[in-house]
Design a protein around this motif. Structure first.
Motif, PDB file in Angstrom:
ATOM      1  N   UNK A   1       0.823  -1.201   0.000  1.00 48.33           N
ATOM      2  CA  UNK A   1       0.000   0.000   0.000  1.00 48.33           C
ATOM      3  C   UNK A   1       0.860   1.255   0.000  1.00 48.33           C
ATOM      4  N   UNK A   2       1.851   1.293   0.867  1.00 46.66           N
ATOM      5  CA  UNK A   2       2.704   2.479   0.965  1.00 46.66           C
ATOM      6  C   UNK A   2       3.459   2.749  -0.323  1.00 46.66           C
ATOM      7  N   UNK A   3       4.001   1.704  -0.922  1.00 50.20           N
ATOM      8  CA  UNK A   3       4.726   1.867  -2.186  1.00 50.20           C
ATOM      9  C   UNK A   3       3.791   2.342  -3.295  1.00 50.20           C
ATOM     10  N   UNK A   4       2.627   1.709  -3.396  1.00 50.06           N
ATOM     11  CA  UNK A   4       1.672   2.095  -4.431  1.00 50.06           C
ATOM     12  C   UNK A   4       1.169   3.513  -4.185  1.00 50.06           C
ATOM     13  N   UNK A   5       0.883   3.848  -2.947  1.00 49.67           N
ATOM     14  CA  UNK A   5       0.428   5.192  -2.609  1.00 49.67           C
ATOM     15  C   UNK A   5       1.474   6.220  -3.023  1.00 49.67           C
ATOM     16  N   UNK A   6       2.740   5.956  -2.727  1.00 55.66           N
ATOM     17  CA  UNK A   6       3.812   6.876  -3.120  1.00 55.66           C
ATOM     18  C   UNK A   6       3.856   7.052  -4.626  1.00 55.66           C
ATOM     19  N   UNK A   7       3.789   5.958  -5.362  1.00 54.57           N
ATOM     20  CA  UNK A   7       3.856   6.037  -6.825  1.00 54.57           C
ATOM     21  C   UNK A   7       2.665   6.796  -7.395  1.00 54.57           C
ATOM     22  N   UNK A   8       1.480   6.507  -6.900  1.00 54.16           N
ATOM     23  CA  UNK A   8       0.282   7.171  -7.422  1.00 54.16           C
ATOM     24  C   UNK A   8       0.279   8.658  -7.074  1.00 54.16           C
ATOM     25  N   UNK A   9       0.651   9.006  -5.855  1.00 51.67           N
ATOM     26  CA  UNK A   9       0.688  10.415  -5.465  1.00 51.67           C
ATOM     27  C   UNK A   9       1.736  11.172  -6.271  1.00 51.67           C
ATOM     28  N   UNK A  10       2.879  10.562  -6.487  1.00 54.96           N
ATOM     29  CA  UNK A  10       3.933  11.214  -7.281  1.00 54.96           C
ATOM     30  C   UNK A  10       3.500  11.443  -8.715  1.00 54.96           C
ATOM     31  N   UNK A  11       2.621  10.607  -9.227  1.00 56.01           N
ATOM     32  CA  UNK A  11       2.187  10.764 -10.616  1.00 56.01           C
ATOM     33  C   UNK A  11       0.919  11.625 -10.735  1.00 56.01           C
ATOM     34  N   UNK A  12       0.487  12.236  -9.644  1.00 52.33           N
ATOM     35  CA  UNK A  12      -0.613  13.186  -9.707  1.00 52.33           C
ATOM     36  C   UNK A  12      -1.954  12.702  -9.196  1.00 52.33           C
ATOM     37  N   UNK A  13      -2.038  11.463  -8.774  1.00 57.79           N
ATOM     38  CA  UNK A  13      -3.291  10.975  -8.185  1.00 57.79           C
ATOM     39  C   UNK A  13      -3.466  11.598  -6.804  1.00 57.79           C
ATOM     40  N   UNK A  14      -4.633  11.417  -6.259  1.00 56.58           N
ATOM     41  CA  UNK A  14      -4.876  11.930  -4.905  1.00 56.58           C
ATOM     42  C   UNK A  14      -5.428  10.814  -4.026  1.00 56.58           C
ATOM     43  N   UNK A  15      -5.301  11.034  -2.740  1.00 56.35           N
ATOM     44  CA  UNK A  15      -5.883  10.137  -1.753  1.00 56.35           C
ATOM     45  C   UNK A  15      -7.104  10.818  -1.161  1.00 56.35           C
TER      46      UNK A  15
END
Length: 192
Positions: free
Chosen positions: A25-39
């Motif tokens: 989860x943490x790795x995926x969250x980092x990748x998605x946030x870095x690419x412009x997604x939001x939580x």
């Protein structure tokens, strides 16, 4: 006091067995946030506080300096919250905001100590239909919220307070993995 600490130790030991999920989860969250997604994060009561704690750590920082990430706690806009509950009812509180703010590729983290919060479950269903990834932090499973989300981390503890305390530890572990992944994107081994 000893009973409380024993419950907490037992629940934390159980979560230790879910470390691979937290790392993923943490790795995926980092990748998605870095690419412009939001939580997007939601919960009621203490779970709302945990959701807000997580989003604050992502928009601000956890321990390491890094750029801010887009993270929204869906209970914090009191005007929207009161209007939605007044006009559409409490079950629509988070689902309507997911429809407004969620985009395919975003992540919804839904928190509920019982796993039965109808407005949080409705948000999970809405997020899934909108193409968001759905994760749940709950108390003992099986429960409806864990079933409504693509993945869940359930804390098997008899007391709500213990579940909330472990959820805070999980929030911090996620933030630590995000920070490490952002600072060292090619590092294979991450310690949580």
């Amino acid at each position: 006091m000893d009973n409380h600490l024993t419950r907490l130790e037992t629940a934390l030991a159980q979560v230790r067995g879910q470390t691979p999920l937290l790392l993923r989860w943490g790795r995926l969250l980092a990748e998605e946030l870095r690419s412009g997604a939001r939580l997007l994060a939601c919960g009621n009561g203490g779970s709302a506080a945990q959701a807000q704690h997580l989003t604050a750590e992502l928009v601000g920082r956890y321990e390491a300096e890094r750029r801010p990430f887009s993270a929204l706690s869906l209970h914090t806009d009191t005007s929207a919250v009161t209007a939605i509950v007044n006009d559409y009812g409490p079950d629509e509180l988070y689902a309507r905001q997911v429809r407004a703010h969620g985009r395919p590729g975003d992540i919804l983290l839904a928190l509920s100590t019982s796993g039965t919060s109808r407005n949080v479950i409705a948000a999970a269903h809405t997020a899934a239909r909108a193409g968001l990834r759905t994760w749940a932090l709950t108390g003992p499973a099986p429960n409806p919220l864990a079933s409504a989300c693509q993945e869940s981390l359930s804390v098997d503890a008899p007391a709500t307070s213990t579940v909330q305390e472990v959820h805070l530890a999980v929030v911090h572990l996620l933030c630590a993995v995000v920070d490490e992944r952002v600072r060292f994107p090619h590092k294979v081994v991450v310690r949580a």
